[in-house]
Motif scaffolding. Structure first.
Motif, PDB file in Angstrom:
ATOM      1  N   PRO A 289     115.825  43.325  32.119  1.00  0.00           N
ATOM      2  CA  PRO A 289     116.743  43.869  32.540  1.00  0.00           C
ATOM      3  C   PRO A 289     117.269  45.131  33.784  1.00  0.00           C
ATOM      4  O   PRO A 289     117.422  45.126  35.045  1.00  0.00           O
ATOM      5  CB  PRO A 289     117.746  42.439  32.299  1.00  0.00           C
ATOM      6  N   GLU A 290     117.625  46.055  32.678  1.00  0.00           N
ATOM      7  CA  GLU A 290     117.945  46.999  33.250  1.00  0.00           C
ATOM      8  C   GLU A 290     117.511  48.190  33.876  1.00  0.00           C
ATOM      9  O   GLU A 290     117.985  49.247  34.583  1.00  0.00           O
ATOM     10  CB  GLU A 290     118.087  47.767  31.778  1.00  0.00           C
ATOM     11  N   ALA A 291     115.920  47.666  33.404  1.00  0.00           N
ATOM     12  CA  ALA A 291     114.638  48.281  34.748  1.00  0.00           C
ATOM     13  C   ALA A 291     115.007  47.807  36.126  1.00  0.00           C
ATOM     14  O   ALA A 291     113.992  48.264  36.653  1.00  0.00           O
ATOM     15  CB  ALA A 291     113.311  48.315  33.923  1.00  0.00           C
ATOM     16  N   ILE A 292     115.789  46.905  36.054  1.00  0.00           N
ATOM     17  CA  ILE A 292     115.776  46.371  37.736  1.00  0.00           C
ATOM     18  C   ILE A 292     117.054  46.569  37.800  1.00  0.00           C
ATOM     19  O   ILE A 292     117.825  45.928  37.702  1.00  0.00           O
ATOM     20  CB  ILE A 292     115.025  45.047  37.591  1.00  0.00           C
ATOM     21  N   THR A 293     117.800  47.238  38.940  1.00  0.00           N
ATOM     22  CA  THR A 293     119.016  47.848  39.396  1.00  0.00           C
ATOM     23  C   THR A 293     119.591  48.166  40.580  1.00  0.00           C
ATOM     24  O   THR A 293     118.573  47.533  41.217  1.00  0.00           O
ATOM     25  CB  THR A 293     119.296  48.601  38.289  1.00  0.00           C
ATOM     26  N   ASP A 294     120.740  48.317  40.627  1.00  0.00           N
ATOM     27  CA  ASP A 294     120.943  48.491  42.285  1.00  0.00           C
ATOM     28  C   ASP A 294     120.621  50.096  42.337  1.00  0.00           C
ATOM     29  O   ASP A 294     119.690  51.164  41.345  1.00  0.00           O
ATOM     30  CB  ASP A 294     122.403  48.624  42.004  1.00  0.00           C
ATOM     31  N   ARG A 295     120.052  51.030  43.599  1.00  0.00           N
ATOM     32  CA  ARG A 295     119.268  52.559  43.600  1.00  0.00           C
ATOM     33  C   ARG A 295     120.406  52.920  43.024  1.00  0.00           C
ATOM     34  O   ARG A 295     121.022  54.334  42.062  1.00  0.00           O
ATOM     35  CB  ARG A 295     119.703  52.515  44.860  1.00  0.00           C
ATOM     36  N   ASP A 296     122.025  53.167  43.268  1.00  0.00           N
ATOM     37  CA  ASP A 296     122.568  54.471  42.183  1.00  0.00           C
ATOM     38  C   ASP A 296     122.463  53.894  41.067  1.00  0.00           C
ATOM     39  O   ASP A 296     123.192  55.218  40.339  1.00  0.00           O
ATOM     40  CB  ASP A 296     124.106  54.190  43.801  1.00  0.00           C
ATOM     41  N   PHE A 349     118.658  42.566  49.788  1.00  0.00           N
ATOM     42  CA  PHE A 349     119.177  43.468  49.143  1.00  0.00           C
ATOM     43  C   PHE A 349     118.051  44.141  48.055  1.00  0.00           C
ATOM     44  O   PHE A 349     116.681  43.893  47.939  1.00  0.00           O
ATOM     45  CB  PHE A 349     120.245  43.351  47.818  1.00  0.00           C
ATOM     46  N   PRO A 350     118.675  46.197  48.123  1.00  0.00           N
ATOM     47  CA  PRO A 350     117.288  46.982  47.725  1.00  0.00           C
ATOM     48  C   PRO A 350     117.606  46.973  46.170  1.00  0.00           C
ATOM     49  O   PRO A 350     117.921  47.611  45.923  1.00  0.00           O
ATOM     50  CB  PRO A 350     117.839  48.250  48.640  1.00  0.00           C
ATOM     51  N   PHE A 351     116.595  46.464  45.904  1.00  0.00           N
ATOM     52  CA  PHE A 351     115.995  46.843  43.962  1.00  0.00           C
ATOM     53  C   PHE A 351     115.297  47.907  43.533  1.00  0.00           C
ATOM     54  O   PHE A 351     114.500  48.335  44.117  1.00  0.00           O
ATOM     55  CB  PHE A 351     115.194  45.087  43.434  1.00  0.00           C
ATOM     56  N   ALA A 352     116.028  48.507  43.257  1.00  0.00           N
ATOM     57  CA  ALA A 352     115.203  49.800  42.119  1.00  0.00           C
ATOM     58  C   ALA A 352     114.895  49.652  41.145  1.00  0.00           C
ATOM     59  O   ALA A 352     115.539  49.165  40.007  1.00  0.00           O
ATOM     60  CB  ALA A 352     116.538  50.774  41.646  1.00  0.00           C
ATOM     61  N   ILE A 353     113.297  49.321  41.282  1.00  0.00           N
ATOM     62  CA  ILE A 353     112.325  49.332  39.492  1.00  0.00           C
ATOM     63  C   ILE A 353     111.603  50.168  38.771  1.00  0.00           C
ATOM     64  O   ILE A 353     111.079  50.757  39.561  1.00  0.00           O
ATOM     65  CB  ILE A 353     111.786  48.076  40.058  1.00  0.00           C
ATOM     66  N   ASN A 354     112.299  50.392  37.902  1.00  0.00           N
ATOM     67  CA  ASN A 354     111.555  51.361  36.939  1.00  0.00           C
ATOM     68  C   ASN A 354     110.341  51.585  35.740  1.00  0.00           C
ATOM     69  O   ASN A 354     110.699  50.607  35.090  1.00  0.00           O
ATOM     70  CB  ASN A 354     113.016  51.987  35.936  1.00  0.00           C
ATOM     71  N   MET A 355     109.417  51.563  36.520  1.00  0.00           N
ATOM     72  CA  MET A 355     108.226  51.588  36.812  1.00  0.00           C
ATOM     73  C   MET A 355     107.386  52.096  34.888  1.00  0.00           C
ATOM     74  O   MET A 355     106.784  52.294  35.129  1.00  0.00           O
ATOM     75  CB  MET A 355     107.199  52.038  37.511  1.00  0.00           C
TER      76      MET A 355
END
Length: 370
Positions: A289-296, A349-355
């Motif tokens: 879950p922490e790899a999928i967050t808001d942009r900021d 909503f923009p989801f920021a995903i840390n690959m």
């Protein structure tokens, strides 16, 4: 050779094998947690170490000495049970030193050991009370004191905190960790609570179906689960697992998956992962879950954060975080957003995903793909 060696150990009841070939080597001073759901074999393995269950095949050795056929009383182990197992007719001090008394330790030595343990556990003021006059946390301290006073080679804990309320569990978890750091004792600890496993251990053995699914440090288990069971069991909320397909775009491997409404998300893997050789392969993509967050809130040190516009299904404020649920690949996916992010159910909503944090599994074998 370790301080405690479990070699090819199995346990069967008639034709039913409840613990399959198990190999674990535990170093002196280690804190090993056996974790898994009910019926996975963790308590059976602990009881085999204690001598409460016979080994069907294999060997368990402590300090190089095989324990096969050795009585529990002769193994120099101490066990702390879920039920505390205190004698109700004895006061706290008598409960703590009862084992020493049964082994013929002189009273001055017993009194000295009791005083040291009572100070360590901060229960000096309870020594004259009976167990029925104590809270659950105090009883658990007494049970730990009875184990500590014997100065055993190995401490065995069998779900010792499961009878306590949530706050007391957290407090006692901290106390057990402090105790281990101070005494450098060798501990094998059984729990079904993966948070206990992650916070207490130096190493974790994740068990399921009588097999050790993965053995490693908390970080190894959390960041690089060996299979989908470990990925889904460890962590709260657990790792998101959803179907995707590997493609190659401009020489770089990407994961493609469907969003709500049929739109497709393209998520490039971090460079150097080598997934290009799996082009066209269906996979299960794993993201915490922490790899999928808001942009900021995304990791600014990562070179592989990719933003995807996705439909918000549910928001769950949780104090320090807000959990935001969307769908990817037809599966619910939970992101961990900052608490003050203005995000509402029903919006895009923009989801920021840390690959950088992506883990890839084979959908058939459920094993991790390197």
């Amino acid at each position: 050779m370790g301080f405690l060696d479990i070699k090819n150990a199995t346990k069967s009841y008639g034709a039913v094998k409840v613990l399959h070939e198990t190999d674990i080597s535990i170093e002196e001073g280690e804190f090993l947690v056996l974790v898994g759901p009910s019926g996975c074999g963790k308590s059976t393995l602990l009881n085999m170490i204690a001598g409460l269950e016979n080994i069907t095949t294999g060997d368990i050795a402590i300090k190089g000495r095989s324990m096969n056929g050795v009585r529990p009383a002769d193994r120099n182990i101490a066990m702390v049970f879920q039920s505390y197992a205190l004698y109700p007719n004895m006061n706290v001090g008598q409960n703590i030193v009862f084992g020493l008394e049964m082994h013929g330790v002189p009273k001055p030595e017993r009194d000295k050991a009791m005083k040291e343990v009572a100070e360590l556990l901060q229960i000096e003021h309870l020594l004259d009370r009976k167990p029925g006059q104590l809270s659950g946390g105090q009883r658990q301290r007494v049970a730990m004191g009875r184990a500590l006073v014997r100065d055993p080679d190995v401490f065995l804990f069998d779900e010792p905190l499961s009878n306590l309320d949530a706050k007391l569990r957290v407090d006692m978890r901290t106390e057990i960790k402090k105790l281990h750091q101070k005494l450098k004792t060798t501990i094998v600890y059984v729990t079904h609570d993966q948070i206990e496993a992650l916070t207490l251990s130096t190493r974790i053995a994740v068990m399921y179906g009588g097999h050790v699914q993965q053995l490693g440090t908390p970080k190894e288990i959390y960041d690089n689960p060996a299979n989908m069971f470990v990925a889904g069991f460890m962590g709260s909320p657990s790792m998101n697992l959803f179907p995707a397909t590997i493609a190659v775009e401009n020489g770089r491997a990407v994961a493609r998956t469907k969003l709500v409404g049929g739109a497709e998300a393209t998520l490039p893997f971090a460079e150097g992962r080598g997934f290009e050789r799996h082009e066209g392969r269906d996979i299960v993509l794993g993201l915490r879950p922490e790899a999928i967050t808001d942009r900021d809130g995304a990791d600014r040190n990562s070179q592989s954060v990719h933003v995807v516009e996705a439909h918000v299904e549910v928001t769950e404020p949780a104090g320090s975080d807000t959990f935001v649920v969307t769908q990817m690949g037809g599966k619910e996916v939970t992101g961990r957003f900052r608490a003050d992010v203005d995000v509402q159910a029903g919006q895009s909503f923009p989801f920021a995903i840390n690959m950088d944090k992506a883990v890839v599994f084979d959908p058939e074998t459920e094993a991790r793909i390197s």
